[in-house]
Motif scaffolding. Structure first.
Motif, mmCIF file in Angstrom:
data_model
loop_
_atom_site.group_PDB
_atom_site.id
_atom_site.type_symbol
_atom_site.label_atom_id
_atom_site.label_comp_id
_atom_site.label_asym_id
_atom_site.label_seq_id
_atom_site.Cartn_x
_atom_site.Cartn_y
_atom_site.Cartn_z
ATOM 1 N N SER A 74 -17.616 8.916 1.174
ATOM 2 C CA SER A 74 -17.824 9.378 2.538
ATOM 3 C C SER A 74 -18.366 8.222 3.350
ATOM 4 C CB SER A 74 -18.794 10.565 2.574
ATOM 5 O OG SER A 74 -20.060 10.194 2.046
ATOM 6 N N GLY A 75 -18.424 8.412 4.660
ATOM 7 C CA GLY A 75 -18.921 7.356 5.522
ATOM 8 C C GLY A 75 -17.802 6.670 6.282
ATOM 9 N N PRO A 76 -18.156 5.725 7.153
ATOM 10 C CA PRO A 76 -17.160 5.073 8.012
ATOM 11 C C PRO A 76 -16.046 4.369 7.245
ATOM 12 C CG PRO A 76 -19.387 4.608 8.786
ATOM 13 C CD PRO A 76 -19.534 5.282 7.461
ATOM 14 N N ALA A 77 -16.369 3.811 6.080
ATOM 15 C CA ALA A 77 -15.364 3.071 5.311
ATOM 16 C C ALA A 77 -14.667 3.937 4.272
ATOM 17 C CB ALA A 77 -16.015 1.872 4.625
ATOM 18 N N ALA A 78 -14.903 5.258 4.310
ATOM 19 C CA ALA A 78 -14.375 6.142 3.275
ATOM 20 C C ALA A 78 -12.861 6.089 3.130
ATOM 21 C CB ALA A 78 -14.834 7.568 3.544
ATOM 22 N N PRO A 79 -12.065 6.130 4.216
ATOM 23 C CA PRO A 79 -10.605 6.118 4.041
ATOM 24 C C PRO A 79 -10.101 4.902 3.262
ATOM 25 C CG PRO A 79 -11.166 6.774 6.277
ATOM 26 C CD PRO A 79 -12.435 6.308 5.637
ATOM 27 N N VAL A 80 -10.616 3.722 3.608
ATOM 28 C CA VAL A 80 -10.177 2.499 2.928
ATOM 29 C C VAL A 80 -10.631 2.502 1.473
ATOM 30 C CG1 VAL A 80 -10.388 -0.016 2.878
ATOM 31 C CG2 VAL A 80 -10.157 1.177 5.060
ATOM 32 N N GLU A 81 -11.875 2.909 1.243
ATOM 33 C CA GLU A 81 -12.412 2.913 -0.113
ATOM 34 C C GLU A 81 -11.699 3.939 -0.991
ATOM 35 O OE1 GLU A 81 -16.687 3.503 -2.461
ATOM 36 O OE2 GLU A 81 -16.639 3.336 -0.263
ATOM 37 N N ALA A 82 -11.404 5.120 -0.420
ATOM 38 C CA ALA A 82 -10.722 6.158 -1.197
ATOM 39 C C ALA A 82 -9.326 5.705 -1.613
ATOM 40 C CB ALA A 82 -10.637 7.444 -0.380
ATOM 41 N N GLY A 101 -5.094 12.091 3.784
ATOM 42 C CA GLY A 101 -6.506 11.746 3.851
ATOM 43 C C GLY A 101 -7.314 12.320 2.704
ATOM 44 N N ILE A 102 -8.635 12.071 2.764
ATOM 45 C CA ILE A 102 -9.528 12.484 1.686
ATOM 46 C C ILE A 102 -9.599 14.001 1.571
ATOM 47 C CG2 ILE A 102 -11.905 12.396 0.846
ATOM 48 C CD1 ILE A 102 -12.180 9.693 2.284
ATOM 49 N N SER A 103 -9.643 14.709 2.689
ATOM 50 C CA SER A 103 -9.711 16.175 2.616
ATOM 51 C C SER A 103 -8.464 16.742 1.943
ATOM 52 C CB SER A 103 -9.897 16.777 4.007
ATOM 53 O OG SER A 103 -8.795 16.492 4.849
ATOM 54 N N ASP A 104 -7.308 16.123 2.158
ATOM 55 C CA ASP A 104 -6.084 16.564 1.486
ATOM 56 C C ASP A 104 -6.174 16.298 -0.015
ATOM 57 O OD1 ASP A 104 -4.758 17.143 4.048
ATOM 58 O OD2 ASP A 104 -4.712 14.969 4.275
ATOM 59 N N GLN A 105 -6.719 15.143 -0.374
ATOM 60 C CA GLN A 105 -6.926 14.828 -1.787
ATOM 61 C C GLN A 105 -7.825 15.868 -2.443
ATOM 62 O OE1 GLN A 105 -9.306 11.351 -2.445
ATOM 63 N NE2 GLN A 105 -8.872 11.230 -4.636
ATOM 64 N N SER A 225 -14.095 19.001 13.195
ATOM 65 C CA SER A 225 -14.958 18.236 14.097
ATOM 66 C C SER A 225 -15.844 17.220 13.388
ATOM 67 C CB SER A 225 -15.828 19.180 14.929
ATOM 68 O OG SER A 225 -16.637 19.995 14.093
ATOM 69 N N GLY A 226 -15.712 17.090 12.081
ATOM 70 C CA GLY A 226 -16.463 16.080 11.338
ATOM 71 C C GLY A 226 -15.793 15.832 10.000
ATOM 72 N N SER A 227 -15.743 14.577 9.561
ATOM 73 C CA SER A 227 -15.028 14.256 8.331
ATOM 74 C C SER A 227 -15.678 14.893 7.105
ATOM 75 C CB SER A 227 -14.937 12.736 8.150
ATOM 76 O OG SER A 227 -16.233 12.159 8.095
ATOM 77 N N ARG A 228 -17.009 14.885 7.033
ATOM 78 C CA ARG A 228 -17.670 15.505 5.888
ATOM 79 C C ARG A 228 -17.469 17.016 5.884
ATOM 80 N NH1 ARG A 228 -21.317 12.534 2.988
ATOM 81 N NH2 ARG A 228 -22.483 14.388 2.414
ATOM 82 N N ARG A 229 -17.557 17.636 7.060
ATOM 83 C CA ARG A 229 -17.322 19.080 7.133
ATOM 84 C C ARG A 229 -15.888 19.411 6.731
ATOM 85 N NH1 ARG A 229 -18.416 21.386 12.815
ATOM 86 N NH2 ARG A 229 -20.583 21.204 12.119
ATOM 87 N N LYS A 230 -14.950 18.630 7.211
ATOM 88 C CA LYS A 230 -13.542 18.856 6.880
ATOM 89 C C LYS A 230 -13.317 18.754 5.377
ATOM 90 C CE LYS A 230 -8.962 17.115 8.207
ATOM 91 N NZ LYS A 230 -8.260 16.108 9.052
ATOM 92 N N SER A 231 -13.922 17.761 4.750
ATOM 93 C CA SER A 231 -13.763 17.583 3.307
ATOM 94 C C SER A 231 -14.456 18.702 2.538
ATOM 95 C CB SER A 231 -14.336 16.228 2.881
ATOM 96 O OG SER A 231 -13.595 15.161 3.439
#
Length: 258
Positions: A74-82, A101-105, A225-231
């Motif tokens: 998670s965090g700003p660099a999460a997409p690249v790191e994942a 994206g990560i939520s799809d994973q 409305s938020g990447s962590r919430r979405k995941s």
């Protein structure tokens, strides 16, 4: 009456909406359905909202996020790191599933786990590519082991060109919409309540841009409305869908062919 028409009307003769009495009856039924839906939702979401969240609640929320999202970045660099993590695992995989994206994973891996599958043991790796625009680059780093892809409707053309129609599983309009429709607004509202997110949901519903929108629209906006919430809700909604045997068709088809 055709078979298709019978399906749409549950076997009943359709109302003649040109007749004033039947038009009035149809409108009355529609209002009753809307009232019932609003009543069911209000039983969950119409609770008092605290102006500020106590510090201990914030600690619980952080702990809850860590628990639900354990093993995911998670965090700003999460997409690249994942993406980097998944591509590192791809070297030993016999099959690859590409998602946006990560939520799809999380959704794919949660659905597989809930159905008793161990993708790691099967040497199947789910690769979040960081958006459909990255598909060409990622495919250039991989080989023919790519088994299938999962994408939103607006990105279907990109995935179909890259993977072929038979290997592309499309969510309408996106995975969040598919999951909300599958479990229903009542179940989603109960999840929001159980997760302690009613305050945030109330705040969104009270915003001028959203207060007059449909509950479905409000819930989808809340979810995204938020990447962590979405995941986080990706996992919770998939678990609820599997429990009720209503997993969205794109996910179901993807796993059936993986």
């Amino acid at each position: 009456m055709t078979d298709d028409h019978a399906d749409l009307t549950n076997g009943r003769q359709p109302a003649n909406l040109n007749h004033p009495r039947e038009e009035k009856t149809a409108r009355s039924r529609c209002r009753r359905r809307e009232t019932l839906a609003a009543y069911r939702l209000s039983a969950v979401v119409a609770k008092p909202m605290m102006a500020t969240m106590p510090p201990e609640w914030k600690d619980r929320r952080r702990e809850r996020d860590r628990r639900v999202l354990a093993g995911y970045v998670s965090g700003p660099a999460a997409p690249v790191e994942a993406t980097a993590r998944a591509l590192a695992k791809a070297g030993t995989a016999t099959a690859l599933i590409l998602v946006e994206g990560i939520s799809d994973q999380i959704a794919v891996e949660t659905a597989a786990h809930c159905r008793g599958r161990d993708l790691d043991a099967e040497h199947v790796t789910v690769v979040p590519i960081g958006g459909a625009h990255a598909l060409g680059r990622v495919l250039g780093e991989l080989d023919t082991r790519v088994l299938a892809g999962l994408c939103d409707l607006r990105e279907a053309g990109i995935f179909r060109r890259g993977l072929g129609p038979a290997r592309t599983h499309v969510c309408v309009d996106d995975l969040e919409d598919e999951l909300i429709r599958a479990v229903g607004t009542d179940v989603f509202a109960a999840l929001i309540d159980a997760q302690g997110d009613l305050g945030s949901f109330h705040a969104l519903r009270s915003q001028p841009a959203w207060r007059d929108r449909s509950v479905d629209d409000q819930m989808r906006r809340f979810l995204t409305s938020g990447s962590r919430r979405k995941s986080r809700y990706a996992r919770l909604l998939v678990e609820a869908a599997v429990d009720r045997d209503v997993l969205p068709r794109p996910l179901d088809d993807l796993l059936s062919n993986a």
